[in-house]
Each structure stands twice: as structure tokens, then as C-alpha cells.
Motif scaffolding. Structure first.
Motif, PDB file in Angstrom:
ATOM      1  N   PHE A  34     -33.880  28.384 -50.601  1.00 18.42           N
ATOM      2  CA  PHE A  34     -33.760  27.546 -51.779  1.00 18.42           C
ATOM      3  C   PHE A  34     -35.046  26.762 -52.011  1.00 18.42           C
ATOM      4  CE2 PHE A  34     -29.140  27.986 -51.757  1.00 18.42           C
ATOM      5  CZ  PHE A  34     -28.881  28.228 -50.424  1.00 18.42           C
ATOM      6  N   TYR A  36     -35.606  23.134 -53.972  1.00 18.04           N
ATOM      7  CA  TYR A  36     -35.051  21.997 -54.698  1.00 18.04           C
ATOM      8  C   TYR A  36     -36.210  21.170 -55.239  1.00 18.04           C
ATOM      9  CZ  TYR A  36     -30.207  22.543 -53.132  1.00 18.04           C
ATOM     10  OH  TYR A  36     -28.923  23.000 -52.934  1.00 18.04           O
ATOM     11  N   GLN A  38     -37.283  17.283 -56.980  1.00 19.25           N
ATOM     12  CA  GLN A  38     -36.892  15.886 -57.202  1.00 19.25           C
ATOM     13  C   GLN A  38     -37.887  15.261 -58.161  1.00 19.25           C
ATOM     14  OE1 GLN A  38     -36.680  13.387 -53.671  1.00 19.25           O
ATOM     15  NE2 GLN A  38     -35.049  12.192 -54.605  1.00 19.25           N
ATOM     16  N   LEU A  44     -32.190  15.100 -55.990  1.00 21.49           N
ATOM     17  CA  LEU A  44     -32.577  16.486 -55.755  1.00 21.49           C
ATOM     18  C   LEU A  44     -31.745  17.413 -56.629  1.00 21.49           C
ATOM     19  CD1 LEU A  44     -32.703  16.436 -51.871  1.00 21.49           C
ATOM     20  CD2 LEU A  44     -34.596  17.144 -53.302  1.00 21.49           C
ATOM     21  N   LEU A  46     -31.299  21.778 -57.670  1.00 20.93           N
ATOM     22  CA  LEU A  46     -31.680  23.138 -57.314  1.00 20.93           C
ATOM     23  C   LEU A  46     -32.603  23.721 -58.375  1.00 20.93           C
ATOM     24  CD1 LEU A  46     -31.173  25.493 -55.314  1.00 20.93           C
ATOM     25  CD2 LEU A  46     -29.401  26.270 -56.898  1.00 20.93           C
ATOM     26  N   LYS A  49     -32.893  30.006 -56.058  1.00 20.79           N
ATOM     27  CA  LYS A  49     -32.359  30.379 -54.756  1.00 20.79           C
ATOM     28  C   LYS A  49     -32.419  31.876 -54.563  1.00 20.79           C
ATOM     29  CE  LYS A  49     -27.596  30.602 -56.483  1.00 20.79           C
ATOM     30  NZ  LYS A  49     -26.239  29.994 -56.443  1.00 20.79           N
ATOM     31  N   LEU A  51     -30.231  34.607 -52.330  1.00 21.40           N
ATOM     32  CA  LEU A  51     -29.093  34.877 -51.443  1.00 21.40           C
ATOM     33  C   LEU A  51     -29.122  36.318 -50.966  1.00 21.40           C
ATOM     34  CD1 LEU A  51     -26.233  32.996 -53.361  1.00 21.40           C
ATOM     35  CD2 LEU A  51     -27.791  32.108 -51.628  1.00 21.40           C
ATOM     36  N   GLU A  88     -41.532  16.189 -56.653  1.00 18.13           N
ATOM     37  CA  GLU A  88     -41.601  16.607 -55.263  1.00 18.13           C
ATOM     38  C   GLU A  88     -40.709  17.837 -55.094  1.00 18.13           C
ATOM     39  OE1 GLU A  88     -40.902  13.546 -52.333  1.00 18.13           O
ATOM     40  OE2 GLU A  88     -42.005  14.725 -50.830  1.00 18.13           O
ATOM     41  N   PHE A  90     -38.974  20.681 -52.521  1.00 17.62           N
ATOM     42  CA  PHE A  90     -38.505  20.896 -51.159  1.00 17.62           C
ATOM     43  C   PHE A  90     -38.019  22.329 -50.989  1.00 17.62           C
ATOM     44  CE2 PHE A  90     -38.507  16.618 -49.472  1.00 17.62           C
ATOM     45  CZ  PHE A  90     -38.428  15.823 -50.595  1.00 17.62           C
ATOM     46  N   TYR A  99     -23.215  26.330 -43.858  1.00 13.80           N
ATOM     47  CA  TYR A  99     -23.215  25.289 -44.869  1.00 13.80           C
ATOM     48  C   TYR A  99     -24.379  24.324 -44.713  1.00 13.80           C
ATOM     49  CZ  TYR A  99     -20.989  23.631 -40.678  1.00 13.80           C
ATOM     50  OH  TYR A  99     -20.720  23.365 -39.367  1.00 13.80           O
ATOM     51  N   LYS A 100     -25.074  24.385 -43.587  1.00 14.24           N
ATOM     52  CA  LYS A 100     -26.127  23.410 -43.319  1.00 14.24           C
ATOM     53  C   LYS A 100     -27.465  23.890 -43.833  1.00 14.24           C
ATOM     54  CE  LYS A 100     -25.119  22.661 -38.889  1.00 14.24           C
ATOM     55  NZ  LYS A 100     -25.117  22.114 -37.524  1.00 14.24           N
ATOM     56  N   LEU A 101     -28.091  23.049 -44.638  1.00 14.01           N
ATOM     57  CA  LEU A 101     -29.448  23.323 -45.088  1.00 14.01           C
ATOM     58  C   LEU A 101     -30.453  22.601 -44.203  1.00 14.01           C
ATOM     59  CD1 LEU A 101     -29.249  22.954 -48.984  1.00 14.01           C
ATOM     60  CD2 LEU A 101     -29.355  25.053 -47.653  1.00 14.01           C
ATOM     61  N   PHE A 103     -34.319  21.400 -44.402  1.00 16.38           N
ATOM     62  CA  PHE A 103     -35.328  21.151 -45.432  1.00 16.38           C
ATOM     63  C   PHE A 103     -36.718  21.038 -44.814  1.00 16.38           C
ATOM     64  CE2 PHE A 103     -33.117  20.190 -49.407  1.00 16.38           C
ATOM     65  CZ  PHE A 103     -31.815  20.020 -48.982  1.00 16.38           C
ATOM     66  N   GLY A 104     -37.715  21.442 -45.610  1.00 19.36           N
ATOM     67  CA  GLY A 104     -39.086  21.114 -45.273  1.00 19.36           C
ATOM     68  C   GLY A 104     -39.391  19.673 -45.630  1.00 19.36           C
ATOM     69  N   ALA A 105     -40.603  19.249 -45.307  1.00 17.01           N
ATOM     70  CA  ALA A 105     -40.985  17.852 -45.524  1.00 17.01           C
ATOM     71  C   ALA A 105     -41.320  17.546 -46.984  1.00 17.01           C
ATOM     72  CB  ALA A 105     -42.179  17.495 -44.640  1.00 17.01           C
TER      73      ALA A 105
END
Lengths: 113, 115
Positions: A34, A36, A38, A44, A46, A49, A51, A88, A90, A99-101, A103-105
């Protein structure tokens, strides 16, 4: 858990110039990818993506990203940026069906006229 | 409203105090997540609810943190004996079916500052 690396923390770019934001992740197992975005003073949201299926995915506002399994990358590109793309960005990864994403910084893109 | 709502948007507290952060997800979304974003970093997973139960709380940093979602909608993240290192933006997200679409809908976050 996945580890996500965004190689550039700040990317200044002139309006109408191209931009590429790099993203690499740690594992080559089946993943969902993904981007995202901001915008200033917003949450944030989307952008696009991956899949399954075609490795090139596109957003409605001209961004595209390509999933490269061998290089474990998912770089984001836009051929011509606008002032309104200042935000920004991500990169995020999850193992497929998880279900857990992770993320990069983040990469801050500043578009100047 | 149509989106994920978080309150308060900003919270300043003193070290040692108790804090509650509230999240109102998108109506009908059964999955709810809390993430924490420290300065200069991406969001980090804290806890995931499916319905009323915490399906995964592996990201909570210690036992000062816990979260509830008693009726399967609104969730509250509770932090006891706050420390300066707890200062961050706490993000809430919801989704309808995380295993299929992977898309999370985020709120604007609650910025916590512990003095």
C-alpha cells in the motif's frame, strides 16, 4: 512482522517535474502493498494498493506503483507533480490475509512552483 | 459523520496522569485498530479489535496501555501513569473486512503531549 524502508525522508521537487518515492520491504512471502498519503492537517488516506494480479497499479490522481517481487520493492512514481501533491507519503506492507500493516517512516514531498 | 472520528485532537498532560483517547469508527466497520506515530516515524501497530474483543494486543508497549470496545463500535485507548515517552500521535483506523481489501480508514489522530 514486515520491515519497511523508505529510502528518502524528504523529496523537494518542482511543479510539473517527475517524482519517485522508493519503498523496500523485508520479506518475499506473499504480501499486500500500500501507499498511504497524509495531506497537511488531514488523516492518512489510501493512495493505491497491490493485492494480486497486475504488478503495476495506478491511482486516480496520476500516481502509479510497481510491485517487484524479486527486489522486494514497491516504488511510487508520478510523471508530473502538482502543488497539491505536497504531502507525506507512507509505504505499508502486510502479509497476505493479515490485518496488521507495517509502515515505513514516510517521505515528505514538497512541490514548489 | 462519514469518517473515523477521534477525540480529543490534542491532549497535554503531566507525567503520571491518566489519559483516555476516544475513537468513533465508520458505521458498520467491525474491525478497529489503534496505531501510534512518534515524531519522524511511521505508524506502529498497537491493538486490533474484531467486534468487541481485542483479537491482537501484541503491539501495546506495556501494561500501562489498554483499550476497550465494549459495544463493538466506539473504542477508548487508556494510558495510566503517563510518561514523557508516551508523547505521540495516536491513530485510530477502521475497516469492514481487513483480510480482503486491506484498506484501513484512518482518523486524524489524537496528539498526546506528556510534560
Amino acid at each position: 512482522a514486515q520491515s519497511v524502508t523508505q529510502l528518502d525522508s524528504q523529496v523537494p521537487v518542482f511543479e510539473e517535474a517527475p517524482v519517485e518515492l522508493r519503498c523496500n520491504y523485508s520479506s518475499s512471502v506473499s504480501v499486500y502493498l500500500f501507499w498511504y498519503v497524509q495531506y497537511p492537517n488531514q488523516g492518512l488516506q489510501l493512495l493505491l494498493k497491490y493485492l494480486s494480479g497486475s504488478t503495476l497499479v495506478e491511482s486516480i490522481n496520476g500516481f502509479e506503483a510497481e510491485f517487484n517481487k524479486s527486489q522486494t520493492s514497491f516504488h511510487l512514481r508520478k510523471p508530473s507533480v502538482h502543488i497539491s501533491d505536497t504531502a507525506e507519503y507512507f509505504c505499508a506492507v502486510s502479509d497476505s490475509n493479515d490485518y496488521k500493516l507495517s509502515f515505513g517512516a514516510g517521505t515528505t514531498v514538497t512541490v514548489r512552483a | 459523520g462519514a469518517g473515523v472520528s477521534q477525540t480529543p485532537s490534542n491532549k497535554v498532560t503531566e507525567k503520571g496522569k491518566y489519559v483516555e483517547l476516544r475513537c468513533d469508527p465508520i458505521s458498520g466497520h467491525t474491525a478497529l485498530y489503534w496505531y501510534r506515530q512518534s515524531l519522524g516515524q511511521g505508524p506502529e501497530f498497537l491493538i486490533y479489535f474484531q467486534g468487541t474483543g481485542a483479537a491482537d494486543d501484541s503491539g501495546l508497549p506495556n501494561d500501562r496501555f489498554f483499550a476497550v470496545r465494549p459495544e463493538g463500535s466506539v473504542s477508548t485507548l487508556k494510558i495510566q501513569r503517563t510518561e514523557r515517552g508516551d508523547s505521540a500521535v495516536y491513530l485510530c483506523a477502521s475497516s469492514s473486512n481487513p483480510s480482503i481489501s486491506g484498506e484501513l480508514f484512518f482518523g486524524e489522530g489524537s496528539r498526546l503531549t506528556v510534560l
